[in-house]
Design a protein around this motif. Structure first.
Motif, PDB file in Angstrom:
ATOM      1  N   LEU A 155       0.829  -1.207   0.000  1.00 19.90           N
ATOM      2  CA  LEU A 155       0.000   0.000   0.000  1.00 19.90           C
ATOM      3  C   LEU A 155       0.863   1.257   0.000  1.00 19.90           C
ATOM      4  N   GLU A 156       1.978   1.222   0.695  1.00 16.92           N
ATOM      5  CA  GLU A 156       2.873   2.383   0.690  1.00 16.92           C
ATOM      6  C   GLU A 156       3.498   2.569  -0.690  1.00 16.92           C
ATOM      7  N   LEU A 157       3.786   1.457  -1.373  1.00 16.70           N
ATOM      8  CA  LEU A 157       4.371   1.541  -2.705  1.00 16.70           C
ATOM      9  C   LEU A 157       3.407   2.184  -3.697  1.00 16.70           C
ATOM     10  N   THR A 158       2.117   1.884  -3.570  1.00 15.64           N
ATOM     11  CA  THR A 158       1.117   2.454  -4.483  1.00 15.64           C
ATOM     12  C   THR A 158       0.584   3.800  -4.010  1.00 15.64           C
ATOM     13  N   GLY A 159       0.967   4.226  -2.806  1.00 18.50           N
ATOM     14  CA  GLY A 159       0.458   5.473  -2.249  1.00 18.50           C
ATOM     15  C   GLY A 159      -0.937   5.346  -1.662  1.00 18.50           C
ATOM     16  N   ASP A 160      -1.369   4.112  -1.358  1.00 23.78           N
ATOM     17  CA  ASP A 160      -2.724   3.879  -0.872  1.00 23.78           C
ATOM     18  C   ASP A 160      -2.806   3.631   0.636  1.00 23.78           C
ATOM     19  N   TYR A 161      -1.666   3.664   1.324  1.00 21.85           N
ATOM     20  CA  TYR A 161      -1.724   3.289   2.739  1.00 21.85           C
ATOM     21  C   TYR A 161      -2.589   4.253   3.552  1.00 21.85           C
ATOM     22  N   GLU A 162      -2.421   5.538   3.355  1.00 20.46           N
ATOM     23  CA  GLU A 162      -3.204   6.506   4.118  1.00 20.46           C
ATOM     24  C   GLU A 162      -4.695   6.350   3.805  1.00 20.46           C
ATOM     25  N   LEU A 163      -5.019   6.148   2.532  1.00 23.02           N
ATOM     26  CA  LEU A 163      -6.414   5.938   2.131  1.00 23.02           C
ATOM     27  C   LEU A 163      -7.006   4.741   2.879  1.00 23.02           C
ATOM     28  N   VAL A 164      -6.268   3.632   2.917  1.00 19.73           N
ATOM     29  CA  VAL A 164      -6.768   2.422   3.566  1.00 19.73           C
ATOM     30  C   VAL A 164      -6.812   2.597   5.078  1.00 19.73           C
ATOM     31  N   SER A 165      -5.766   3.142   5.654  1.00 26.68           N
ATOM     32  CA  SER A 165      -5.727   3.321   7.110  1.00 26.68           C
ATOM     33  C   SER A 165      -6.850   4.227   7.589  1.00 26.68           C
ATOM     34  N   ASP A 166      -7.031   5.355   6.899  1.00 31.89           N
ATOM     35  CA  ASP A 166      -8.112   6.268   7.272  1.00 31.89           C
ATOM     36  C   ASP A 166      -9.482   5.631   7.036  1.00 31.89           C
ATOM     37  N   GLY A 167      -9.616   4.875   5.947  1.00 27.09           N
ATOM     38  CA  GLY A 167     -10.885   4.227   5.651  1.00 27.09           C
ATOM     39  C   GLY A 167     -11.258   3.194   6.687  1.00 27.09           C
ATOM     40  N   ILE A 168     -10.279   2.396   7.113  1.00 30.17           N
ATOM     41  CA  ILE A 168     -10.535   1.401   8.157  1.00 30.17           C
ATOM     42  C   ILE A 168     -10.920   2.085   9.460  1.00 30.17           C
ATOM     43  N   ASP A 169     -10.216   3.152   9.797  1.00 35.25           N
ATOM     44  CA  ASP A 169     -10.536   3.888  11.029  1.00 35.25           C
ATOM     45  C   ASP A 169     -11.976   4.405  10.993  1.00 35.25           C
ATOM     46  N   ARG A 170     -12.412   4.899   9.827  1.00 38.88           N
ATOM     47  CA  ARG A 170     -13.788   5.409   9.712  1.00 38.88           C
ATOM     48  C   ARG A 170     -14.811   4.293   9.903  1.00 38.88           C
ATOM     49  N   VAL A 171     -14.553   3.136   9.295  1.00 40.43           N
ATOM     50  CA  VAL A 171     -15.496   2.026   9.430  1.00 40.43           C
ATOM     51  C   VAL A 171     -15.542   1.532  10.872  1.00 40.43           C
ATOM     52  N   LEU A 172     -14.394   1.465  11.521  1.00 38.84           N
ATOM     53  CA  LEU A 172     -14.379   1.030  12.913  1.00 38.84           C
ATOM     54  C   LEU A 172     -15.087   2.033  13.814  1.00 38.84           C
ATOM     55  N   LEU A 173     -14.979   3.321  13.488  1.00 39.76           N
ATOM     56  CA  LEU A 173     -15.622   4.349  14.299  1.00 39.76           C
ATOM     57  C   LEU A 173     -17.119   4.441  14.013  1.00 39.76           C
ATOM     58  N   ASP A 174     -17.489   4.485  12.740  1.00 39.95           N
ATOM     59  CA  ASP A 174     -18.887   4.694  12.358  1.00 39.95           C
ATOM     60  C   ASP A 174     -19.684   3.403  12.248  1.00 39.95           C
ATOM     61  N   GLY A 175     -19.002   2.272  12.097  1.00 35.54           N
ATOM     62  CA  GLY A 175     -19.673   1.002  11.910  1.00 35.54           C
ATOM     63  C   GLY A 175     -19.757   0.626  10.444  1.00 35.54           C
ATOM     64  N   THR A 176     -19.898  -0.656  10.188  1.00 37.81           N
ATOM     65  CA  THR A 176     -20.101  -1.137   8.824  1.00 37.81           C
ATOM     66  C   THR A 176     -21.465  -0.674   8.319  1.00 37.81           C
ATOM     67  N   GLY A 177     -21.719  -0.955   7.049  1.00 40.98           N
ATOM     68  CA  GLY A 177     -23.031  -0.629   6.504  1.00 40.98           C
ATOM     69  C   GLY A 177     -24.155  -1.274   7.285  1.00 40.98           C
ATOM     70  N   ALA A 178     -23.956  -2.511   7.743  1.00 38.79           N
ATOM     71  CA  ALA A 178     -24.996  -3.198   8.525  1.00 38.79           C
ATOM     72  C   ALA A 178     -25.285  -2.458   9.823  1.00 38.79           C
ATOM     73  N   VAL A 179     -24.243  -2.033  10.499  1.00 42.34           N
ATOM     74  CA  VAL A 179     -24.422  -1.294  11.758  1.00 42.34           C
ATOM     75  C   VAL A 179     -25.169   0.006  11.505  1.00 42.34           C
ATOM     76  N   ARG A 180     -24.826   0.698  10.454  1.00 44.71           N
ATOM     77  CA  ARG A 180     -25.457   1.984  10.183  1.00 44.71           C
ATOM     78  C   ARG A 180     -26.921   1.814   9.772  1.00 44.71           C
ATOM     79  N   GLN A 181     -27.228   0.730   9.058  1.00 40.96           N
ATOM     80  CA  GLN A 181     -28.629   0.462   8.748  1.00 40.96           C
ATOM     81  C   GLN A 181     -29.434   0.242  10.030  1.00 40.96           C
ATOM     82  N   ARG A 182     -28.905  -0.553  10.924  1.00 42.74           N
ATOM     83  CA  ARG A 182     -29.617  -0.821  12.183  1.00 42.74           C
ATOM     84  C   ARG A 182     -29.739   0.443  13.031  1.00 42.74           C
TER      85      ARG A 182
END
Length: 362
Positions: free
Chosen positions: A312-339
């Motif tokens: 991910l660091e080689l492609t420049g995607d690490y920050e995108l993935v790290s921040d994205g995972i943090d958001r999902v863990l904080l806000d919940g998956t789609g299933a959690v948000r539906q409920r």
């Protein structure tokens, strides 16, 4: 590995009535004239489903823009026919059976051959294609993806409701889909020849009409020179679709760069790990498919990110993935948000309204 691996994404959506939130059988009307758009918009098996497909991308920013353009185009077309676009693995309201099939010979033949399996195909997935140099490398990467299929399923879980009720699962789509004889995790293959021999056996058995009906969670695409991941529900947002694409490419690049054999995964453990991921999503426990140990699902995600970080660091995607995972863990998956949307007033139409709003690109 020379250069960046290419990626492409297909997204499946349901159309819902603007007034009631029930399924709207208007895919033909919505897609009429869609070839005027500079995006690939397609029908699916049900008359209330539509699909989009991106082009071949190497840059995640370009992929994100293509996904956003396709969603906006579908939303615009749907609005003209009193319908709305919803990114959910299963519909919340108004499922009728049997499925009103799109009028295409292939779909009618599927219904004839597969019987009641086609009665309730109101399911929408996210398909990530990774371009790889040859069939041997595709099989090699597929073997490396197998241990991570439950983690990717948990991360993308977005289908808790079915038949106007809560299923108790985070991804009910995965449960519904796994009744098909060609679905689920693929076996470990030693070579491309072994893969193609297995595919021929399955088609010869009648369990698939052709190679395109091999519906494993990860497969060699029958139409494109790609490896296709199919395990996840359709992503709630464009950002989560891009997150999944970046992770899958990271796994592929890590496998190819290392050249190491994948961890052996007993089929029985992989099967129950996928069941557990479909039930719990990220909020409960997963099963380590190698050791069989119950492990917090979030811990398994962290292990995946650590493993693919150099790629991910080689492609420049690490920050995108790290921040994205943090958001999902904080806000919940789609299933959690539906409920969560349902919990505010106890109304399923609120869930549909939330899904429609969430589907729109930011």
């Amino acid at each position: 590995m020379d250069g960046l691996l290419t990626v492409g994404v297909e997204e499946e959506f349901v159309l819902v009535e603007a007034s009631t939130g029930h399924l709207a059988n208007r895919a033909a009307e919505v897609l009429a004239g869609a070839d005027r758009y500079e995006v690939d918009l397609q029908p699916e098996i049900a008359q209330y489903q539509v699909e989009s497909a991106t082009g071949i991308c190497t840059d995640m920013a370009v992929l994100r823009e293509e996904l956003a353009v396709a969603r906006r185009a579908l939303m615009e077309r749907a609005a003209r026919h009193d319908a709305r676009l919803a990114a959910t693995g299963t519909p919340v309201l108004g499922l009728t059976m049997p499925t009103p099939l799109t009028n295409a010979p292939r779909y009618h033949r599927m219904a004839q051959e597969m019987g009641a399996l086609t009665n309730d195909l109101a399911i929408c997935g996210l398909h990530v294609h990774v371009g790889l140099p040859d069939d041997e490398s595709k099989v090699f990467v597929s073997n490396h993806l197998r241990p991570w299929l439950p983690t990717l399923l948990a991360l993308g879980a977005n289908s808790p409701y079915w038949l106007d009720d809560d299923t108790g699962y985070a991804s009910w789509r995965y449960v519904v889909w796994n009744r098909w004889p060609t679905s689920g995790a693929p076996p470990h293959f030693e070579s491309a020849a072994q893969y193609f021999a297995a595919r021929e056996d399955i088609v010869a058995s009648g369990a698939a009409l052709d190679a395109g009906m091999l519906y494993w969670d990860v497969r060699l695409s029958a139409r494109h020179p790609t490896l296709e991941l199919r395990v996840s529900d359709v992503a709630p947002t464009v950002e989560e679709a891009v997150l999944m694409a970046a992770l899958v490419r990271g796994i592929a690049a890590t496998a190819l760069t290392s050249g190491a054999a994948p961890a052996p995964v007993p089929p029985h453990l992989l099967r129950v790990a996928l069941w557990r991921a479909a039930r719990d999503g990220l909020e409960g426990f997963g099963i380590d498919p190698v050791t069989g140990a119950l492990t917090p699902a979030a811990t398994l995600v962290a292990s995946l990110v650590r493993w693919v970080r150099p790629a991910l660091e080689l492609t420049g995607d690490y920050e995108l993935v790290s921040d994205g995972i943090d958001r999902v863990l904080l806000d919940g998956t789609g299933a959690v948000r539906q409920r969560r949307a349902f919990a505010r007033r106890g109304r399923l139409d609120d869930v549909v309204g939330f899904l429609v709003d969430q589907t729109a690109p930011a």
